[in-house]
Scaffold this active site. Structure first.
Site, short mmCIF file in Angstrom:
data_model
loop_
_atom_site.label_atom_id
_atom_site.label_comp_id
_atom_site.label_asym_id
_atom_site.label_seq_id
_atom_site.Cartn_x
_atom_site.Cartn_y
_atom_site.Cartn_z
N TYR A 141 0.81 -1.21 0.00
CA TYR A 141 0.00 0.00 0.00
C TYR A 141 0.85 1.27 0.00
CZ TYR A 141 -3.88 -3.13 1.22
OH TYR A 141 -4.83 -4.12 1.24
N LYS A 191 4.08 -15.31 3.49
CA LYS A 191 4.10 -16.11 2.25
C LYS A 191 5.56 -16.37 1.91
CE LYS A 191 1.84 -18.10 -1.18
NZ LYS A 191 1.10 -19.36 -0.96
N ASP A 223 -2.34 -18.41 2.77
CA ASP A 223 -3.45 -19.17 2.21
C ASP A 223 -3.95 -20.22 3.19
OD1 ASP A 223 -0.94 -20.23 1.81
OD2 ASP A 223 -1.29 -20.90 -0.24
N ASP A 247 -5.29 -6.92 6.05
CA ASP A 247 -6.49 -6.29 5.52
C ASP A 247 -7.51 -7.36 5.12
OD1 ASP A 247 -8.32 -4.51 4.51
OD2 ASP A 247 -7.04 -3.78 2.89
N ASP A 251 -11.03 -8.99 7.52
CA ASP A 251 -12.40 -8.94 7.00
C ASP A 251 -13.02 -10.34 7.00
OD1 ASP A 251 -12.22 -6.26 6.69
OD2 ASP A 251 -12.41 -6.22 4.52
#
Length: 358
Positions: A141, A191, A223, A247, A251
């Site tokens: 970001y 990751k 994942d 992020d 959610d």
């Protein structure tokens, strides 16, 4: 105690749930004998309408002077195609930068009375109680270079994920400190099988863990973590991860809590001499313009964000706990439409006020 708090109502349902939170905050201050000083500022779409920009200088000044900032969601559909510097979300990034907040705490709890609100089976969700700690100022970001180049039909988009040892170290320490006061377990999510930044992330987290021998550490690829959140959410205590992964995963936590209207957040920066943190407190949900003005928004996320403000921003854990308990009791009898009930926004805050007075 003097409580100097900046209120940024934001856009859409942000103004509605913030109004209820202010009333509850005033009741908490009255009950515990605090002097409450509230100031109000502009941020997001409403700020663009009134000042031409999403993060006015006056709001910046107020945020720097306040002990803590309570903020409603920002964003309006009319700005969806505006340039980045004229979008409401730019104000959110701006205030985060000004306050230097780098650790985003997103608690996910499954209230027993609301288990049926989750699409997952009750036995999977029951007992879920975790905090997702999201690094907030690095990663994709914010990394450079970034942007879209090339001619029409031959464009190329670039974003850059960058992390330094210092950035990873400080967010990892935040997670370990939180875990020490909970169930003493940290799960670090990366990751590292394909990303060099994640390989550095794992190395630094392992180094930090040496300073916390009383806290258990495990690692999950992102994942796999996404899958485990819905298969076995009770295994998690404190989850720490980088900006984009956090992020997305936080959610996903809305599925466990029953609604995204349940999820609060605290964005923390430096610790003040008092021991409290510089911080920004806001619900995870958006401005929901489709239901704005109808009085049916679930205020729980904003009220729980207020509890986080009391705990981390003002160093008042007793008041924070009392508010959390009041919200849980209120929703057990007064669920909003997103939780399968018919209660209004005002109904829930009224029930919380009654619970606080009991």
């Amino acid at each position: 105690m003097d409580l100097n708090i900046l209120i940024l109502p934001g856009d859409g349902i942000g103004t509605e749930v913030t109004r209820e939170a202010v009333g509850v905050l005033e009741r908490v201050a009255e009950k515990y004998g605090h002097r409450l000083r509230l100031t109000e500022g502009l941020l997001g779409g409403v700020a663009i309408h009134q000042t031409g920009g999403p993060f006015p200088k006056e709001t910046e000044r107020l945020a720097l002077e306040a002990d803590a900032t309570l903020m409603g969601a920002v964003g309006l559909p009319e700005f969806d195609n505006a340039p980045p510097e004229k979008r409401p979300e730019k104000g959110l990034l701006g205030i985060r930068q000004v306050l230097g907040v780098y650790a985003n705490l997103r608690p996910v709890r499954a209230y027993k009375a609301l288990l049926d609100s989750s699409p997952l089976k009750n036995h999977l969700v029951e007992g879920t109680d975790m905090i997702i700690v999201r690094e907030l100022t690095g990663g994709l970001y914010y990394g450079t270079p970034r942007g879209v180049t090339g001619e029409e039909g031959d464009e190329r988009g670039v974003n850059t994920m960058v992390y330094t040892r210092a950035e990873i170290d400080r967010i990892a320490r935040t997670a370990f400190e939180l875990a020490r006061n909970r169930r003493k377990k940290v799960t670090s999510v990366d990751k590292s099988n394909v990303l060099e930044t994640s390989q550095l992330w794992r190395k630094v987290v392992l180094d930090v863990a040496k300073d916390y021998p009383d806290v258990e550490l495990d690692h999950l690829l992102v994942d796999n973590c996404a899958m485990q959140l819905v298969l076995n959410p009770r295994r998690f205590d404190v989850v720490v991860t980088e900006n984009m992964f956090g992020d997305i995963l936080s959610d996903e936590g809305a599925v466990l809590a029953g609604s995204i209207g349940m999820l609060p957040s605290a964005s923390l920066g430096a610790r003040r001499p008092s021991g409290a943190f510089v911080g920004l407190y806001e619900p995870v949900h958006g401005s929901a313009p489709d239901i704005a003005g109808r009085g049916i928004a679930n205020p729980a996320a904003m009220l729980r964000s207020t509890a986080l403000l009391l705990e981390h921003g003002l160093g008042r854990p007793e008041e924070a706990r009392a508010l959390e308990v009041a919200v849980e009791r209120a929703l057990a009898s007064t669920p909003t439409p997103d939780l399968g009930g018919t209660a209004t926004t005002a109904d829930v805050s009224a029930a919380v006020l009654r619970a606080l007075s009991g």
